[in-house]
Design an enzyme around this catalytic site. Structure first.
Site, short mmCIF file in Angstrom:
data_model
loop_
_atom_site.label_atom_id
_atom_site.label_comp_id
_atom_site.label_asym_id
_atom_site.label_seq_id
_atom_site.Cartn_x
_atom_site.Cartn_y
_atom_site.Cartn_z
N GLY A 239 -17.39 11.49 44.40
CA GLY A 239 -18.92 11.59 44.36
C GLY A 239 -19.67 11.33 43.94
O GLY A 239 -21.22 11.14 44.37
N GLU A 275 -11.18 11.92 42.32
CA GLU A 275 -11.36 10.43 42.86
C GLU A 275 -13.27 9.44 42.76
O GLU A 275 -13.49 9.51 43.91
CB GLU A 275 -11.67 10.85 44.30
CG GLU A 275 -9.69 11.88 44.56
CD GLU A 275 -9.98 12.57 46.50
OE1 GLU A 275 -10.96 12.52 46.86
OE2 GLU A 275 -8.86 12.67 46.31
N PRO A 276 -13.18 9.59 42.00
CA PRO A 276 -14.51 8.85 42.05
C PRO A 276 -14.46 7.29 42.57
O PRO A 276 -12.92 6.32 42.07
CB PRO A 276 -14.60 8.57 40.03
CG PRO A 276 -13.38 8.57 39.27
CD PRO A 276 -12.76 9.27 40.33
N GLY A 277 -15.09 6.82 43.32
CA GLY A 277 -15.20 5.29 43.30
C GLY A 277 -15.91 4.53 43.46
O GLY A 277 -16.54 3.87 42.04
N ARG A 278 -17.62 5.23 44.08
CA ARG A 278 -18.88 4.19 43.52
C ARG A 278 -19.37 4.21 41.74
O ARG A 278 -19.76 2.68 41.48
CB ARG A 278 -19.92 5.45 44.05
CG ARG A 278 -21.36 4.32 44.20
CD ARG A 278 -22.09 5.46 44.63
NE ARG A 278 -21.91 6.74 45.52
CZ ARG A 278 -22.45 5.96 47.09
NH1 ARG A 278 -22.87 4.59 47.19
NH2 ARG A 278 -21.98 6.87 48.09
N TYR A 318 -27.98 2.81 56.04
CA TYR A 318 -28.08 4.11 55.29
C TYR A 318 -29.46 3.96 54.74
O TYR A 318 -30.35 5.10 53.77
CB TYR A 318 -27.12 4.72 53.52
CG TYR A 318 -26.38 4.31 54.23
CD1 TYR A 318 -25.12 5.57 55.31
CD2 TYR A 318 -24.96 3.68 53.17
CE1 TYR A 318 -24.03 5.56 55.18
CE2 TYR A 318 -23.92 3.57 53.68
CZ TYR A 318 -22.85 4.12 54.63
OH TYR A 318 -21.78 4.05 54.65
N CYS A 346 -29.74 -11.46 63.50
CA CYS A 346 -30.66 -12.06 65.07
C CYS A 346 -30.72 -10.84 65.33
O CYS A 346 -30.67 -10.24 66.66
CB CYS A 346 -30.13 -12.81 66.29
SG CYS A 346 -29.97 -14.97 65.23
N GLU A 347 -31.13 -9.75 64.63
CA GLU A 347 -31.55 -8.57 64.49
C GLU A 347 -32.63 -8.27 63.78
O GLU A 347 -32.37 -8.18 63.02
CB GLU A 347 -30.50 -7.94 65.19
CG GLU A 347 -29.95 -7.20 63.80
CD GLU A 347 -28.67 -6.41 64.49
OE1 GLU A 347 -28.50 -5.14 64.77
OE2 GLU A 347 -27.17 -6.74 65.10
N1 LLP Z 1 -12.69 11.05 47.82
C1 LLP Z 1 -12.92 10.66 49.66
C2 LLP Z 1 -12.13 12.11 49.69
C3 LLP Z 1 -13.90 10.75 49.63
O1 LLP Z 1 -14.30 10.63 50.89
C4 LLP Z 1 -14.61 10.09 49.30
C5 LLP Z 1 -15.88 8.73 49.97
C6 LLP Z 1 -14.39 9.65 47.54
C7 LLP Z 1 -13.37 10.33 46.94
C8 LLP Z 1 -14.99 8.75 46.88
O2 LLP Z 1 -16.79 8.99 47.17
P1 LLP Z 1 -17.93 8.10 45.50
O3 LLP Z 1 -17.08 8.54 44.26
O4 LLP Z 1 -17.40 6.45 45.96
O5 LLP Z 1 -18.81 8.70 46.18
N2 LLP Z 1 -20.28 3.77 52.05
C9 LLP Z 1 -21.07 5.01 52.10
C10 LLP Z 1 -20.14 6.02 50.94
C11 LLP Z 1 -18.87 6.63 51.79
C12 LLP Z 1 -18.01 7.76 50.65
C13 LLP Z 1 -16.86 7.91 51.83
N3 LLP Z 1 -15.89 8.69 51.12
C14 LLP Z 1 -21.90 4.78 50.76
O6 LLP Z 1 -21.86 3.18 51.62
O7 LLP Z 1 -22.92 4.94 50.51
#
Ligand code: LLP
Length: 421
Positions: A239, A275-278, A318, A346-347
């Site tokens: 997150g 659990e970093p993603g973004r 968002y 088209c929107e």
């Molecule tokens: N762990 C869990 C359980 C999660 O639900 C998520 C993201 C992450 C880790 C990774 O979070 P991050 O580090 O990426 O912030 N589609 C949205 C973001 C949805 C995130 C959902 N869960 C966007 O485009 O901003």
């Protein structure tokens, strides 16, 4: 920091000029930098040095197998939320013992898949799910490691659609009920309750909500241990936000996030997962698009691009901000222009930005959407029968298409017109 910089008047991805890639691949396309992915992973991995830990990349952010391979080769674990993600992780050789399975709606089929294929742990989110996993595990003669996701009811102060740690959200069990639920779980022969999981939201730009949540997890660890549970692993979620707007104050750095973890849980003798993603993928990718038309309206000018909301849905979904820059570097002191930046769908929701002050561009020019490596390609659709756009990975002087653009034949041949029509 990323590896998309101007050199000799043109945007480069690492050592490769972007127009060179566009000439080969066509636009629009996603473009990722290996060096940036690696750098971001390392920031977390090194930030947690001294603690027994595993960085489990939240692959929902970007699950292209080439991206996964870059990270897996560095020792990353994977946080998966579906059978499809599990299959992708396994396909690039991530061992089961480095995969954690999150998500509120795991099906029996997904549980079987992960137990048979190997799994580090399931992060459980509810009592019904706990009952079903136990049944599945017992049926397979397995005892599976689990954590239970607790919802600490803290305000992550992020967009409501990506906030997950408030009582009203669907995620986890209320922390106030945790002792009761852990006691029930301990009775189930197919489950080995090894720890606690907590993830409060995405794109957090402040450490205070983490500090609040971690304190609650630490307190709960003490209580659960006193109740006789062998709590030996904490999954503290992901997150951490990224700077989408360079003019804004930058969010906390991974090292600060990691230091907070060390400060809060360092004394507990637990293994830590995050659990970093973004943060890993977001600024490791851009979306390259071409200007089709500049349409002069009564009171505004529209920049009409060849990419659309189906390719990058975040602004429509968002109201999120992505910086848009010209691929050809504007000359120093060049005037900026103001546009409504839109796609061909088209929107009216197909709008990337309204009244955006940005580099002046003309039809035929390339533009780059920054910070598009996370939740970009993975959220794309084929709305308006627009084929999913290609993805390209750069590594120094070389680049490779890591997902090709489908042909119209491939796009339409997936439909089946029944013989009785
Ligand atoms: N762990 C869990 C359980 C999660 O639900 C998520 C993201 C992450 C880790 C990774 O979070 P991050 O580090 O990426 O912030 N589609 C949205 C973001 C949805 C995130 C959902 N869960 C966007 O485009 O901003």
């Amino acid at each position: 920091m990323d590896h998309f910089l101007y050199r000799d008047g043109v945007l480069h991805a690492e050592e490769v000029p972007v127009p060179e890639i566009a000439a080969t691949v066509g636009t629009p396309f996603y473009l990722y930098s290996r060096a940036t992915l690696e750098r971001h992973f390392r920031l977390f991995d090194e930030g947690l040095e001294g603690l027994e830990h595993l960085v489990c990349y939240a692959m929902k952010a970007n699950s292209n197998q080439a991206v996964l391979k870059v990270l897996a080769d560095m020792g990353a674990g994977m946080d998966v939320v579906s059978g499809g993600e599990y299959a992708r992780a396994r396909a690039v050789g991530v061992p089961g013992e480095r995969i954690v399975f999150s998500g509120v709606g795991k099906t029996r089929a997904e549980m079987v898949q992960a137990i048979e294929g190997g799994i580090r742990q399931f992060n459980l989110e509810s009592e019904p799910e706990m009952t079903v996993l136990n049944e599945v595990a017992v049926g397979l003669g397995a005892v599976v490691p689990v954590t239970i996701r607790v919802n600490p009811d803290v305000d992550a102060k992020t967009h409501e659609k990506i906030s997950t740690g408030k009582a009203e959200n669907k995620f986890g069990i209320p922390i106030a009920r945790a002792r009761e639920v852990y006691a029930e779980a301990a009775e189930l022969p197919g489950l080995d309750v090894i720890g606690i999981d907590c993830h409060i939201g995405s794109q957090l730009t402040d450490l205070a909500p983490y500090a609040e949540a971690f304190d609650l997890v630490v307190e709960l660890t003490g209580q659960l241990r006193a109740d006789g549970h062998d709590i030996r692993r904490l999954d503290l979620g992901g997150g951490l936000g990224i700077p989408y707007e360079r003019s804004n104050e930058a969010p906390p750095l991974p090292v600060e996030f990691c230091n907070l973890i060390k400060e809060k849980v360092g004394h507990l003798d637990v293994e830590v997962e995050i659990e970093p993603g973004r943060l890993i993928a977001g600024n490791a990718g851009v979306l390259i698009s071409k200007v089709i038309y500049v349409k002069e309206g009564e009171d505004r000018n529209f920049l009409i691009l060849d990419s659309a909301m189906n390719d990058l849905v975040r602004p429509a979904m968002y109201e999120s901000f992505h910086e848009i820059i010209a691929v050809n570097e504007p000359t120093a002191g060049a005037e900026k222009a103001r546009y409504d930046v839109v796609g061909p769908v088209c929107e009216s929701g197909d709008t990337f930005a309204k009244g955006r002050v940005m580099d002046e561009v003309a039809a035929g020019d390339f533009v780059a959407f920054r910070s598009a490596g996370a939740y970009g390609a993975v959220m794309a659709s084929e709305y308006n029968s627009r084929p999913l756009i290609p993805e390209v990975l750069v590594d120094g002087h070389q680049f490779a298409v890591i997902r090709p653009r489908p042909t119209y034949e491939e796009l339409i041949n997936r439909d089946i017109v029944p013989s009785w029509l």
